[in-house]
Design a protein around this motif. Structure first.
Motif, short mmCIF file in Angstrom:
data_model
loop_
_atom_site.label_atom_id
_atom_site.label_comp_id
_atom_site.label_asym_id
_atom_site.label_seq_id
_atom_site.Cartn_x
_atom_site.Cartn_y
_atom_site.Cartn_z
N LEU A 25 -8.90 -8.11 3.96
CA LEU A 25 -7.58 -7.56 4.21
C LEU A 25 -7.07 -6.75 3.01
O LEU A 25 -6.45 -5.69 3.18
N VAL A 26 -7.34 -7.24 1.81
CA VAL A 26 -6.83 -6.56 0.62
C VAL A 26 -7.67 -5.32 0.30
O VAL A 26 -7.14 -4.25 0.01
N ARG A 27 -8.98 -5.47 0.34
CA ARG A 27 -9.86 -4.36 -0.07
C ARG A 27 -9.99 -3.27 0.99
O ARG A 27 -9.92 -2.08 0.66
N GLU A 28 -10.16 -3.65 2.24
CA GLU A 28 -10.47 -2.67 3.28
C GLU A 28 -9.24 -2.18 4.03
O GLU A 28 -9.24 -1.07 4.55
N PRO A 31 -6.92 1.04 0.63
CA PRO A 31 -6.99 2.48 0.94
C PRO A 31 -5.69 3.07 1.45
O PRO A 31 -5.56 4.30 1.52
N ARG A 32 -4.70 2.26 1.82
CA ARG A 32 -3.48 2.77 2.46
C ARG A 32 -2.23 2.63 1.61
O ARG A 32 -1.14 2.98 2.05
N LEU A 33 -2.36 2.10 0.41
CA LEU A 33 -1.19 1.93 -0.44
C LEU A 33 -0.65 3.26 -0.95
O LEU A 33 0.51 3.35 -1.37
N HIS A 64 4.08 1.94 4.37
CA HIS A 64 4.10 0.67 3.65
C HIS A 64 4.65 -0.48 4.50
O HIS A 64 4.14 -1.59 4.46
N LEU A 65 5.71 -0.23 5.27
CA LEU A 65 6.32 -1.31 6.04
C LEU A 65 5.38 -1.81 7.13
O LEU A 65 5.23 -3.03 7.32
N GLU A 66 4.75 -0.91 7.86
CA GLU A 66 3.80 -1.32 8.90
C GLU A 66 2.61 -2.05 8.28
O GLU A 66 2.14 -3.05 8.83
N LEU A 67 2.16 -1.56 7.15
CA LEU A 67 1.04 -2.21 6.46
C LEU A 67 1.44 -3.61 6.00
O LEU A 67 0.66 -4.56 6.14
N TYR A 68 2.64 -3.73 5.48
CA TYR A 68 3.14 -5.04 5.04
C TYR A 68 3.23 -6.02 6.21
O TYR A 68 2.79 -7.17 6.10
N ASP A 69 3.80 -5.57 7.32
CA ASP A 69 3.95 -6.45 8.48
C ASP A 69 2.60 -6.95 8.98
O ASP A 69 2.46 -8.13 9.34
N ASP A 100 -4.04 3.11 -8.70
CA ASP A 100 -5.39 3.17 -8.11
C ASP A 100 -6.09 1.82 -8.12
O ASP A 100 -7.22 1.71 -7.63
N GLN A 101 -5.44 0.80 -8.67
CA GLN A 101 -6.07 -0.52 -8.76
C GLN A 101 -5.16 -1.61 -8.21
O GLN A 101 -5.29 -2.77 -8.58
N LEU A 102 -4.25 -1.26 -7.32
CA LEU A 102 -3.31 -2.25 -6.81
C LEU A 102 -4.01 -3.31 -5.97
O LEU A 102 -3.58 -4.46 -5.93
N ASP A 103 -5.08 -2.92 -5.27
CA ASP A 103 -5.82 -3.93 -4.49
C ASP A 103 -6.47 -4.95 -5.42
O ASP A 103 -6.47 -6.16 -5.13
N ARG A 104 -6.98 -4.49 -6.55
CA ARG A 104 -7.55 -5.42 -7.53
C ARG A 104 -6.47 -6.28 -8.16
O ARG A 104 -6.69 -7.45 -8.49
N LEU A 105 -5.28 -5.70 -8.32
CA LEU A 105 -4.16 -6.46 -8.87
C LEU A 105 -3.78 -7.60 -7.93
O LEU A 105 -3.54 -8.74 -8.39
#
Length: 412
Positions: free
Chosen positions: A139-142, A146-148, A154-159, A390-395
């Motif tokens: 969920l975080v990586r794929e 890529p969508r951050l 952002h809201l739809e992604l968050y939900d 560029d590294q928020l998923d890793r964060l």
């Protein structure tokens, strides 16, 4: 004029900022306000007791069920029975390949609230701990990573991710998983809520209260798990910075057998907040790494309001003025942000100085509009977020090394 904040901790946080704003845990969980004195463990025990009763009431008939728990056997992100139903009813989300063009995306189990008359969970519909960990990483990586970069989504992604992470946590509770796998998953959930609490802070449809409620729930669950394995110093720090006005949270931190550098720093920040010492507070807060800085966002605004109230009394003389640039440095704000904030509060800013006379006679409780309240230190925090955009998923996964953080105790 002596500030009532000088009473210190002996006044049971009765004066100044903490008296105006209730415990953050009570704010998001009003029904639990009578349990504040019992600490983290009591609250988590109550919540798990309710969840345990829900499982027991349903009646576990699976052969692998024991003491109200289920042993998961599903190794897919979405159980076959749920996938069949959602495909037939066309309920797949576009982040699950529902649009037809995104073949790399996979269906993920939705969150389902327990209800009376609902069939009890079976082993075939509950995912294994290893599958849950793989699902969170997916969920975080794929999906998330890529969508951050697309702010409008952002809201739809968050939900979507929020719902799927709730389903993961639900499977952990049903199975009674209390190991390092559960701690890792809960830590990811905490970082997810911290990040989106900042990214969606100004979105009109985003509920800060709901987001904070789930963040605190995950933090407390994580702390209880880490006490049985190894101390999670980052989660300890997040808990303190999210509850600086909570006597029970501060007492819990003080009673810990070992204080990590992060915990000592957070206790120093909490002490400065309790004393109303805005200069020391912002000097310490500015040294925090990104995630801890996001956890302290609420109290940065509250301290700023308190500091401006104190300054308006100290400089109430008709001709008294204060340099905007110096005040911005003390409050860890840019001069432009501070000028805009002062103007929204009706305080005159002229020729690079602040004139407090017109504001001194107004009520201290006269606050600015909600959008300005939320964005007081948003600019400073957003700069640090953009440094690692560029590294928020890793964060979120905990793989990113903070460059701006400090691991030593800052003392005066």
């Amino acid at each position: 004029m002596q500030s009532s904040r000088g009473k210190g901790r002996s006044g049971h946080r009765g004066g100044g900022v903490a008296a105006k704003y209730t415990d953050s845990t009570r704010h998001v969980q009003g029904a639990d306000r009578t349990r504040v004195g019992r600490g983290v463990a009591a609250k988590y025990t109550d919540s798990t007791r309710v969840e345990s009763r829900q499982v027991n009431v349903q009646g576990c008939t699976d052969s692998d069920c024991s003491a109200g728990t289920v042993v998961g056997r599903c190794t897919d992100f979405c159980p076959a029975s749920e996938l069949k139903l959602r495909v037939r009813e066309r309920l797949l989300h576009r982040y699950e390949g529902g649009g037809g063009s995104q073949d790399t995306l996979r269906p993920v189990k939705e969150y389902s609230r327990p209800a009376a008359g609902q069939a009890p969970p079976s082993s075939d519909t509950v995912r294994t701990p290893d599958t849950l960990l793989d699902c969170v990483r997916y969920l975080v990586r794929e999906v998330l990573g890529p969508r951050l970069g697309v702010k409008e989504g952002h809201l739809e992604l968050y939900d979507f991710v929020f719902d799927r992470l709730r389903a993961v946590r639900q499977d952990l509770v049903v199975q009674g998983v209390k190991d390092t796998t559960s701690e890792t998953i809960l830590s990811v959930c905490v970082r997810f809520h911290l990040l989106f609490g900042h990214l969606l802070a100004h979105h009109p449809s985003f509920s800060t209260n709901i987001n904070t409620s789930h963040q605190l729930e995950c933090v407390k669950s994580c702390l209880l798990l880490s006490s049985a394995t190894s101390h999670n110093h980052m989660m300890e720090a997040v808990y303190i910075l999210s509850n600086m006005d909570s006597p029970s949270a501060i007492s819990w931190a003080i009673m810990q057998p070992k204080h990590s550098p992060k915990l000592q720093l957070c206790l120093a920040i909490s002490q400065a907040y309790d004393q109303g010492n805005s200069v020391r507070f912002y000097r310490l807060v500015s040294t925090l790494p990104l995630l801890l800085l996001l956890a302290s966002a609420k109290y940065c605004q509250l301290m700023c309001d308190h500091a401006l109230s104190v300054y308006s009394k100290g400089y109430r003389a008709k001709n008294a003025r204060y340099p905007v640039s110096h005040l911005a440095t003390l409050l860890w704000l840019s001069p432009s942000s501070l000028s805009h904030m002062l103007s929204s509060k009706g305080i005159l800013v002229k020729e690079g100085s602040v004139w407090w006379a017109d504001k001194a006679s107004q009520d201290d409780n006269n606050t600015s509009n909600s959008s300005q309240t939320q964005s007081c230190h948003y600019e400073q925090m957003d700069c640090k977020v953009k440094e690692v955009k560029d590294q928020l998923d890793r964060l979120v996964l905990g793989d990113h090394q903070h460059k701006g953080g400090v691991d030593k105790v800052v003392t005066e």
